[in-house]
Design a protein around this motif. Sequence first.
Motif, mmCIF file in Angstrom:
data_model
loop_
_atom_site.group_PDB
_atom_site.id
_atom_site.type_symbol
_atom_site.label_atom_id
_atom_site.label_comp_id
_atom_site.label_asym_id
_atom_site.label_seq_id
_atom_site.Cartn_x
_atom_site.Cartn_y
_atom_site.Cartn_z
ATOM 1 N N GLY A 8 18.273 19.429 6.267
ATOM 2 C CA GLY A 8 19.277 20.260 6.966
ATOM 3 C C GLY A 8 18.428 20.592 8.445
ATOM 4 O O GLY A 8 19.317 20.715 9.385
ATOM 5 N N LEU A 206 28.819 14.541 5.113
ATOM 6 C CA LEU A 206 28.377 15.801 5.519
ATOM 7 C C LEU A 206 27.911 15.870 6.867
ATOM 8 O O LEU A 206 28.322 16.774 7.868
ATOM 9 C CB LEU A 206 27.090 16.071 4.663
ATOM 10 N N ALA A 210 29.848 18.294 10.052
ATOM 11 C CA ALA A 210 28.895 19.222 10.687
ATOM 12 C C ALA A 210 28.813 18.815 12.250
ATOM 13 O O ALA A 210 28.416 19.718 13.017
ATOM 14 C CB ALA A 210 27.470 19.069 10.263
ATOM 15 N N ASP A 211 29.247 17.736 12.714
ATOM 16 C CA ASP A 211 29.508 17.441 14.205
ATOM 17 C C ASP A 211 30.409 18.048 15.158
ATOM 18 O O ASP A 211 30.132 18.088 16.266
ATOM 19 C CB ASP A 211 28.920 16.115 14.383
#
Length: 237
Positions: A8, A206, A210-211
């Motif tokens: 993360g 993922l 997230a981008d």
Amino acid sequence: MTNELLWGVTLVCNFGGISLAYRLWGKTGLYCWVAMAAILANVQVMKTVSLFGMVATLGNIIYGTSFLATDILSENHGKAAARQAVAIGFFSLIFTTGAMNLALLYIPHESDFAQGPMQALFSVMPRVALASLAAYGISQYHDVWAYDFWRKRFPHVRHIWIRNNCSTLVSQLLDTAVFVSIAFAGIYSWPVLAQIFCSTYVLKLLVALADTPFVYLARRWKDRGVAGGPAETLQQG
């Protein structure tokens, strides 16, 4: 620090880095980032770790940011700029692989300590090198085409999430399928290949999801005329 927490942190650092590069240097910063990401991803992929209960290789995050870079370029500077970034990344990957393998041919001095580690990192099998180059070229050029395709159908700024995700998720699927098929087919059984494919794609999925906020942020900077600072503003004028 656990691998999951570190993953993360790595995600935040990479997205923050690419955003800073765009904020400071505009599309030039993204061209530099794509070249760097292509090289680093192929170094990091040599390391295997356990993530979220799966066996995975590193490099998925930094490699995923190259799709973010081309999506920002497509959104703010057009399809031609995005295709140029892909070509830069492709050239960087080929030249680095060739240059480092040429360096390995030199006979090391008896006091040398770097030959072994360098050989482990850069002396790749032809099949793996071919898989990496094929996956990069096919998936990246598809991403540029797909972003432009979806932008024509959903042109409003509020629809960035549609064109960003529809292009990147399919491109990452293509990338994973091409690489795993060329690099590992015939070496591992189909169940093992399926496991490698699924674990790799889940992590890329993922990263891709997230981008999206960072594409919106880059578009906002572009609309406000603050991306790239005075130099790029002058160039656009």
